[in-house]
Design a protein around this motif. Sequence first.
Motif, PDB file in Angstrom:
ATOM      1  N   GLY A 189       0.892  -1.377  -0.054  1.00  0.00           N
ATOM      2  CA  GLY A 189       0.106   0.139  -0.003  1.00  0.00           C
ATOM      3  C   GLY A 189       0.864   1.205  -0.075  1.00  0.00           C
ATOM      4  N   MET A 190       1.882   1.351   0.842  1.00  0.00           N
ATOM      5  CA  MET A 190       2.910   2.473   0.955  1.00  0.00           C
ATOM      6  C   MET A 190       3.521   2.623  -0.477  1.00  0.00           C
ATOM      7  N   ALA A 191       3.977   1.355  -1.210  1.00  0.00           N
ATOM      8  CA  ALA A 191       4.484   1.643  -2.393  1.00  0.00           C
ATOM      9  C   ALA A 191       3.856   2.040  -3.591  1.00  0.00           C
ATOM     10  N   ALA A 192       2.401   1.437  -3.494  1.00  0.00           N
ATOM     11  CA  ALA A 192       1.397   2.107  -4.405  1.00  0.00           C
ATOM     12  C   ALA A 192       1.247   3.510  -4.391  1.00  0.00           C
ATOM     13  N   ALA A 193       0.952   3.904  -2.755  1.00  0.00           N
ATOM     14  CA  ALA A 193       0.798   5.297  -2.822  1.00  0.00           C
ATOM     15  C   ALA A 193       1.986   6.204  -3.177  1.00  0.00           C
ATOM     16  N   SER A 194       3.141   5.670  -3.190  1.00  0.00           N
ATOM     17  CA  SER A 194       4.467   6.365  -3.450  1.00  0.00           C
ATOM     18  C   SER A 194       4.438   6.716  -5.292  1.00  0.00           C
ATOM     19  N   ILE A 195       4.166   5.368  -5.813  1.00  0.00           N
ATOM     20  CA  ILE A 195       4.177   5.200  -7.160  1.00  0.00           C
ATOM     21  C   ILE A 195       2.933   6.395  -7.840  1.00  0.00           C
ATOM     22  N   ALA A 196       1.801   6.154  -7.227  1.00  0.00           N
ATOM     23  CA  ALA A 196       0.719   7.087  -7.524  1.00  0.00           C
ATOM     24  C   ALA A 196       0.925   8.471  -7.508  1.00  0.00           C
ATOM     25  N   ALA A 197       1.519   8.927  -6.210  1.00  0.00           N
ATOM     26  CA  ALA A 197       2.035  10.274  -6.034  1.00  0.00           C
ATOM     27  C   ALA A 197       3.044  10.638  -7.262  1.00  0.00           C
ATOM     28  N   GLY A 198       4.133   9.791  -7.592  1.00  0.00           N
ATOM     29  CA  GLY A 198       4.896  10.114  -8.724  1.00  0.00           C
ATOM     30  C   GLY A 198       4.009  10.308 -10.056  1.00  0.00           C
ATOM     31  N   GLY A 219       1.131  11.717 -10.090  1.00  0.00           N
ATOM     32  CA  GLY A 219       0.082  12.798 -10.185  1.00  0.00           C
ATOM     33  C   GLY A 219      -1.265  12.486 -10.130  1.00  0.00           C
ATOM     34  N   ILE A 220      -1.725  11.152  -9.601  1.00  0.00           N
ATOM     35  CA  ILE A 220      -2.974  10.661  -9.454  1.00  0.00           C
ATOM     36  C   ILE A 220      -3.426  11.007  -7.957  1.00  0.00           C
ATOM     37  N   GLU A 221      -4.759  11.534  -8.009  1.00  0.00           N
ATOM     38  CA  GLU A 221      -5.086  11.730  -6.440  1.00  0.00           C
ATOM     39  C   GLU A 221      -5.439  10.510  -5.832  1.00  0.00           C
ATOM     40  N   THR A 222      -5.290  10.351  -4.505  1.00  0.00           N
ATOM     41  CA  THR A 222      -5.011   9.360  -3.596  1.00  0.00           C
ATOM     42  C   THR A 222      -5.619   9.309  -2.515  1.00  0.00           C
ATOM     43  N   GLY A 234       2.654  10.126   0.385  1.00  0.00           N
ATOM     44  CA  GLY A 234       2.099  10.917  -0.566  1.00  0.00           C
ATOM     45  C   GLY A 234       0.702  10.902  -0.816  1.00  0.00           C
ATOM     46  N   VAL A 235      -0.230  10.199   0.046  1.00  0.00           N
ATOM     47  CA  VAL A 235      -1.579   9.924  -0.053  1.00  0.00           C
ATOM     48  C   VAL A 235      -2.173  11.403   0.371  1.00  0.00           C
TER      49      VAL A 235
END
Length: 338
Positions: free
Chosen positions: A170-179, A181-184, A201-202
């Motif tokens: 979950g933390m990794a997915a949040a980090s990638i999504a933040a990179g 530019g996806i709202e998470t 980055g959530v």
Amino acid sequence: MREQTGHPQRVTTMKAAVCVRAGGPEVLELRELPVPEVREGWSLVRIKGAGLNRSELRTRQGHSPDVRFPRVLGIECVGVVAASTDPLLPDGTTVAAVMGEMGRQFDGGYAEYALLPNSLLMPLATTLPWDVLAALPETYLTAQGSLDALGIEPGGKGRLLIRGGTSSVGMAAASIAAGYGIETAATTRRRDKTDALAAAGVDHVLLDDGEHLADGVHEIWPEGPDYVLDLVGTATAVDSLRLVRRGGTVCMTGTLSGWLIPDFEPVAMIPSGTRLTAFHSDNVKGSAGRPLLQRVVDEVEAGVYRPNVDRVFALDDIAAAHRYMEDNRAAGKLVVLP
């Protein structure tokens, strides 16, 4: 990251954490074992770090019927090639390995050395320290593969809900999504972990008390998220299908609550037009995963992705590491260093 290994054939014994039978963390015993001998198609890897995973916890508990004890657990590791018959894997090459029955049908990463199939080894170019590198393979390959399965791309649009946000994936997915530019938004059941999610980055941290999550989700996204990455698993799968907007996509990746959905009726439980998919990290092992993992490593080195290491344990403390994992105390990845 390379290392002169000397003459590993002169090393005859190694430390390994052996799961002697199914049970609690106490069944993980530190033992002195013979260093495996190299054979055709396999390489001896000097392990420098191994990430811990809940699948190993369940195997230890006896929930993996194909695993026979005693067994050295560990479905992933990073290290250097100590000996190989493959000219493409010279001594000192930095490698990672994940899955492929590692730690299940043959001994895995909870040791100083492991004999691993060449087909699983992913040579890497990196200057990352071992504890950071060890936190990446299974976690980031799974997170990246899950976002790919959802159809999320860099610079894309959409709203992503991560259920089980403080898990390592979950933390990794949040980090990638933040990179990207996806709202998470991400969920946690523990208020003391909300800061860790924000640091990953959530955009929206949601406390999941089991009753009012939908209210929190609809407060920020009245129509629901476009994507749900469900890392909790079978206990929340049907609820995730209700939460995602009509026509959105749910990806089942996590198994924190088990593998089976009891009494699942797809026609009744999947809203019309909504998509349900899944991801398994066995899809990105070996040569298939190497370019993806190298990309992740490069992004971590560039500071785009955060490795999210919660705690590092010594191999001698493997039982304590499993207790820590079993108590759900981590917010991010646990790593063991031999």
